[in-house]
Design a protein around this motif. Sequence first.
Motif, short mmCIF file in Angstrom:
data_model
loop_
_atom_site.label_atom_id
_atom_site.label_comp_id
_atom_site.label_asym_id
_atom_site.label_seq_id
_atom_site.Cartn_x
_atom_site.Cartn_y
_atom_site.Cartn_z
N ASN A 182 0.81 -1.22 0.00
CA ASN A 182 0.00 0.00 0.00
C ASN A 182 0.84 1.27 0.00
O ASN A 182 0.44 2.29 -0.57
CB ASN A 182 -0.93 0.01 1.22
CG ASN A 182 -2.08 -0.96 1.07
OD1 ASN A 182 -2.60 -1.15 -0.02
ND2 ASN A 182 -2.46 -1.62 2.16
N ARG A 183 2.04 1.22 0.64
CA ARG A 183 2.81 2.44 0.81
C ARG A 183 4.12 2.48 0.02
O ARG A 183 4.60 3.56 -0.32
CB ARG A 183 3.13 2.65 2.29
CG ARG A 183 3.62 4.05 2.62
CD ARG A 183 3.77 4.25 4.11
NE ARG A 183 4.92 3.53 4.65
CZ ARG A 183 5.13 3.32 5.94
NH1 ARG A 183 4.22 3.70 6.81
NH2 ARG A 183 6.20 2.68 6.35
N ILE A 184 4.69 1.33 -0.26
CA ILE A 184 6.02 1.32 -0.88
C ILE A 184 5.96 0.99 -2.36
O ILE A 184 6.41 1.77 -3.20
CB ILE A 184 6.96 0.34 -0.14
CG1 ILE A 184 7.13 0.80 1.31
CG2 ILE A 184 8.32 0.26 -0.85
CD1 ILE A 184 7.98 -0.14 2.15
N ASP A 185 5.39 -0.17 -2.71
CA ASP A 185 5.35 -0.55 -4.13
C ASP A 185 4.14 -1.45 -4.38
O ASP A 185 4.19 -2.65 -4.12
CB ASP A 185 6.63 -1.27 -4.53
CG ASP A 185 6.71 -1.51 -6.03
OD1 ASP A 185 5.73 -1.23 -6.74
OD2 ASP A 185 7.77 -1.98 -6.50
N PRO A 186 3.05 -0.88 -4.89
CA PRO A 186 1.84 -1.66 -5.12
C PRO A 186 1.96 -2.65 -6.27
O PRO A 186 1.08 -3.48 -6.46
CB PRO A 186 0.78 -0.60 -5.43
CG PRO A 186 1.57 0.54 -6.01
CD PRO A 186 2.87 0.54 -5.28
N HIS A 187 3.05 -2.57 -7.04
CA HIS A 187 3.20 -3.42 -8.22
C HIS A 187 4.29 -4.47 -8.06
O HIS A 187 4.65 -5.14 -9.03
CB HIS A 187 3.49 -2.56 -9.45
CG HIS A 187 2.50 -1.45 -9.65
ND1 HIS A 187 2.85 -0.11 -9.67
CD2 HIS A 187 1.14 -1.48 -9.80
CE1 HIS A 187 1.77 0.62 -9.83
NE2 HIS A 187 0.73 -0.18 -9.91
N SER A 188 4.81 -4.64 -6.84
CA SER A 188 5.86 -5.62 -6.60
C SER A 188 5.27 -7.02 -6.48
O SER A 188 4.65 -7.36 -5.47
CB SER A 188 6.65 -5.28 -5.33
OG SER A 188 7.53 -6.32 -4.98
#
Length: 239
Positions: A182-188
């Motif tokens: 939600n806060r760092i990388d939603p596509h990882s």
Amino acid sequence: MEVFGPLRVRVAEQEVSFGRADGRALLALLATSKDGESSESLIARLWPRDGERGVRRLETAIRDINGAMRRATGLGAEVKFVVKAEQRRSLPPVHFDVDWWRFEQAYVKANTADCDSGRREALRQMLDLYQGPFLAGRDDLWCLPLRQAALNQALTAVTQLAELERKQDPDGALGTLTLAVNRIDPHSEVLWCQIMTIQGELGRLPAVELTFRQLTERLSEIDAKPGAQARRTYERFIK
């Protein structure tokens, strides 16, 4: 001083305003190195095409920082908020507390801790400090590699912390990973795969299906689809 997310400088919870964009740019760059940088390096990175004018812009930016910080702190003209030592300009730690410096310290501690509890504490601190992309909103060329490096470090911290947590506190690990997507990388996909793996090992198959749908929706935002690793992880639990 915060550089994760938009640049913010606060004194006693009051945000400091700077008169010139050059002052903010210089402050942001100096915040990335606790040991400071040479004047030549600062000019080359901030104003590479300005030649001699770059020297004047540097001095003007320093005056802007000193003036803004003196007004915010009430300190006198003898106080320097950009100091010079051995041809290097830097922000004095006696006056500045920068989230980037603490992030780097936590990164070192996480990689040198001799016990899981110390490593876990350092990794958690990294995640707490990472409140958004490095200098969000700035498109300076010098920002881009630092932004990517910080993102990579934060993602590594998440995966390592979740791995430490999952055996004793799988729900805590899920919370860490959910925060990260939600806060760092939603596509990882790596993070989403870790979430599905823990959910599957706990027997929460409807949660695995929901997570895979959420991953698919997030990737569609960038015109992408789940890759082979994500599909294998999903199909490991959902036949």
